[in-house]
Design an enzyme around this catalytic site. Structure first.
Site, mmCIF file in Angstrom:
data_model
loop_
_atom_site.group_PDB
_atom_site.id
_atom_site.type_symbol
_atom_site.label_atom_id
_atom_site.label_comp_id
_atom_site.label_asym_id
_atom_site.label_seq_id
_atom_site.Cartn_x
_atom_site.Cartn_y
_atom_site.Cartn_z
ATOM 1 N N TYR A 185 -2.103 -4.964 -2.498
ATOM 2 C CA TYR A 185 -0.817 -5.600 -2.797
ATOM 3 C C TYR A 185 0.088 -5.436 -1.587
ATOM 4 C CZ TYR A 185 3.529 -6.464 -5.509
ATOM 5 O OH TYR A 185 4.731 -6.930 -5.981
ATOM 6 N N ARG B 58 9.589 -4.928 -0.030
ATOM 7 C CA ARG B 58 9.892 -3.795 -0.907
ATOM 8 C C ARG B 58 9.377 -2.472 -0.350
ATOM 9 N NH1 ARG B 58 11.586 -4.427 -6.323
ATOM 10 N NH2 ARG B 58 11.799 -6.606 -6.966
ATOM 11 N N TYR C 133 8.179 3.626 1.651
ATOM 12 C CA TYR C 133 9.101 4.602 2.220
ATOM 13 C C TYR C 133 8.537 5.402 3.387
ATOM 14 C CZ TYR C 133 12.710 8.108 2.802
ATOM 15 O OH TYR C 133 13.675 8.909 3.352
ATOM 16 N N THR D 64 5.485 -3.999 -10.048
ATOM 17 C CA THR D 64 6.897 -4.113 -9.675
ATOM 18 C C THR D 64 7.722 -4.652 -10.831
ATOM 19 O OG1 THR D 64 6.253 -4.556 -7.384
ATOM 20 C CG2 THR D 64 8.493 -5.142 -8.021
ATOM 21 N N ILE E 75 -0.300 -13.967 -9.450
ATOM 22 C CA ILE E 75 0.257 -12.929 -10.316
ATOM 23 C C ILE E 75 1.728 -13.279 -10.435
ATOM 24 C CG2 ILE E 75 0.766 -10.474 -10.602
ATOM 25 C CD1 ILE E 75 -1.833 -9.838 -9.199
ATOM 26 N N LYS F 172 -3.138 -9.393 -3.130
ATOM 27 C CA LYS F 172 -1.969 -10.080 -3.676
ATOM 28 C C LYS F 172 -0.953 -10.162 -2.541
ATOM 29 C CE LYS F 172 1.910 -9.573 -6.881
ATOM 30 N NZ LYS F 172 2.590 -8.705 -7.884
#
Length: 298
Positions: free
Chosen positions: A137, A142, A111, A47, A207, A166
Site C-alpha cells: 500500500y 499520509r 513517520y 485508512t 479499493i 494499492k
C-alpha cells in the site's frame, strides 16, 4: 501461489462507532450490504477504517467480524495489517491469517521515513511471516515515504505472496511505468478519482471509499472495465465524479462517514480525535450531493 488472488471491486470499510466504542452490529450490517451489492472483497481496518486510532483489540475484532460475516460467500477479506514497526505489522498479519482473512493490505511505514532498503526488508519480513497474499500500500501523502517503482518490483519478484500494490500516490505515470516493467503485477487503484484511468491502463481492481455508500456503482464500474467495456465504465465514472469529489472535501474518512450517517447507514456520527466532524460548510455540501444522487434518506 496464484498471485491473481484478490482483485476486482473492493471496499475500504469505515469503522462505525457508538458511544465511543466500535459499533459491532452496524459494522456487520455494513459488510452484509457490500456482499449484497456485488463487491468482491472488503478491506477492514485500513485508512478509511481509522486504524490509527483503534486499539489492537479493536483492530482484531473488526477483522474477526469481517471474516465471520463473509463466511460462506464469495466475498474475500483483505485485512489491514500495517504498522511503522515491523514486528507489529508481522503480528497483525499473523493474526489476520490465523483468523481466516484471505489476504492482507500493508501500508508503508509512516513517520519514521525508512530507506528503500528498509522498506524492502520490512515487507519481506511480513511476506515471510504468512502464506496468504500480501498487497503493498503506497500512500506517500499520509505516510511521508514513497515505495519506489524498483522496490515494488523487487518485492513482487522476490516474495511469492506479494501479488501487487494499492497505489494511492495519484501518480498515473508511476502506475503505467510499474506495469510496463512488470505486467504480471496486480495494480489496484487506491483513489476513487483515478479508478477509471488506472483500470483503463491495466489495473486489476480498486479499493474504494465511495463504495461504502454506492457499492453497486463501484462494482459495475470495475467489472465493466475489467471486461474491457470502457464505454460503460467511463459512463459510470462520469456519474460518480461529483460524489467522488465531495467525499474528499476533508480528510478521509470524515466525509464518507458523514454521508453514511446522513443516509441512515450508521446510527451515530462519531470519530476519534484528532479526527472530528466536518465543518458546517462541508456538511451542507455533502447533504446537497446526497440529494442530487437521490441516496436513501433524501
Amino acid at each position: 501461489m496464484d498471485k491473481n488472488i484478490i482483485i476486482g471491486a473492493m471496499t475500504a470499510l469505515i469503522t462505525p462507532f457508538k458511544n465511543g466504542k466500535v459499533d459491532e452490529q452496524s459494522y456487520a450490517r455494513l459488510i452484509k450490504r457490500q456482499i449484497e451489492n456485488g463487491i468482491d472483497a472488503v478491506v477492514p481496518v485500513g485508512t478509511t477504517g481509522e486504524s490509527a486510532t483503534l486499539t489492537h483489540e479493536e483492530h482484531r475484532t473488526c477483522i474477526e467480524i469481517a471474516v465471520e460475516t463473509c463466511k460462506g460467500t464469495k466475498v474475500k477479506v483483505l485485512a489491514g495489517a500495517g504498522s511503522n514497526a515491523t514486528h507489529e505489522a508481522v503480528g497483525l498479519a499473523k493474526f489476520a491469517k490465523e483468523h481466516g482473512a484471505d489476504g492482507i493490505l500493508s501500508v508503508a511505514p509512516y513517520y519514521n521515513k525508512p530507506t528503500q532498503q528498509g522498506l524492502y526488508e520490512h515487507y519481506k519480513a511480513i511476506a515471510q511471516s504468512v502464506d496468504i497474499p500480501v498487497l503493498l500500500y503506497n500512500v506517500p501523502g499520509r505516510t511521508g515515504c514513497e515505495i519506489s517503482t524498483d522496490t515494488i518490483i523487487k518485492l513482487f519478484r522476490d516474495c511469492e505472496n506479494i501479488y501487487g500494490v494499492k497505489e494511492a500516490s495519484g501518480n498515473i505515470d508511476k502506475c503505467v511505468d510499474l506495469l510496463a516493467h512488470e505486467p504480471r503485477m496486480m495494480l489496484i487503484s487506491g483513489e476513487d478519482a483515478i479508478n477509471y484511468p488506472i483500470l483503463s491502463n491495466g489495473g486489476k481492481g480498486v479499493i474504494s471509499v465511495t463504495s461504502n455508500l454506492l457499492p453497486d456503482m463501484i462494482s459495475a464500474l470495475t467489472h465493466f472495465a475489467l471486461d474491457e467495456n470502457y464505454k460503460e465504465a467511463k459512463k459510470i465514472n462520469d456519474e460518480l465524479y461529483n460524489i467522488n469529489k465531495i467525499l474528499f472535501c476533508e480528510s478521509n474518512p470524515i466525509p464518507i462517514k458523514t454521508a453514511m450517517y446522513l443516509a441512515g447507514l450508521i446510527e451515530s456520527l462519531e470519530f476519534r480525535l484528532p479526527l472530528c466532524s466536518p465543518s458546517k460548510e462541508n456538511f451542507a455540501k455533502i447533504e446537497e450531493v446526497m440529494k442530487k444522487y437521490k441516496i436513501k434518506g433524501f
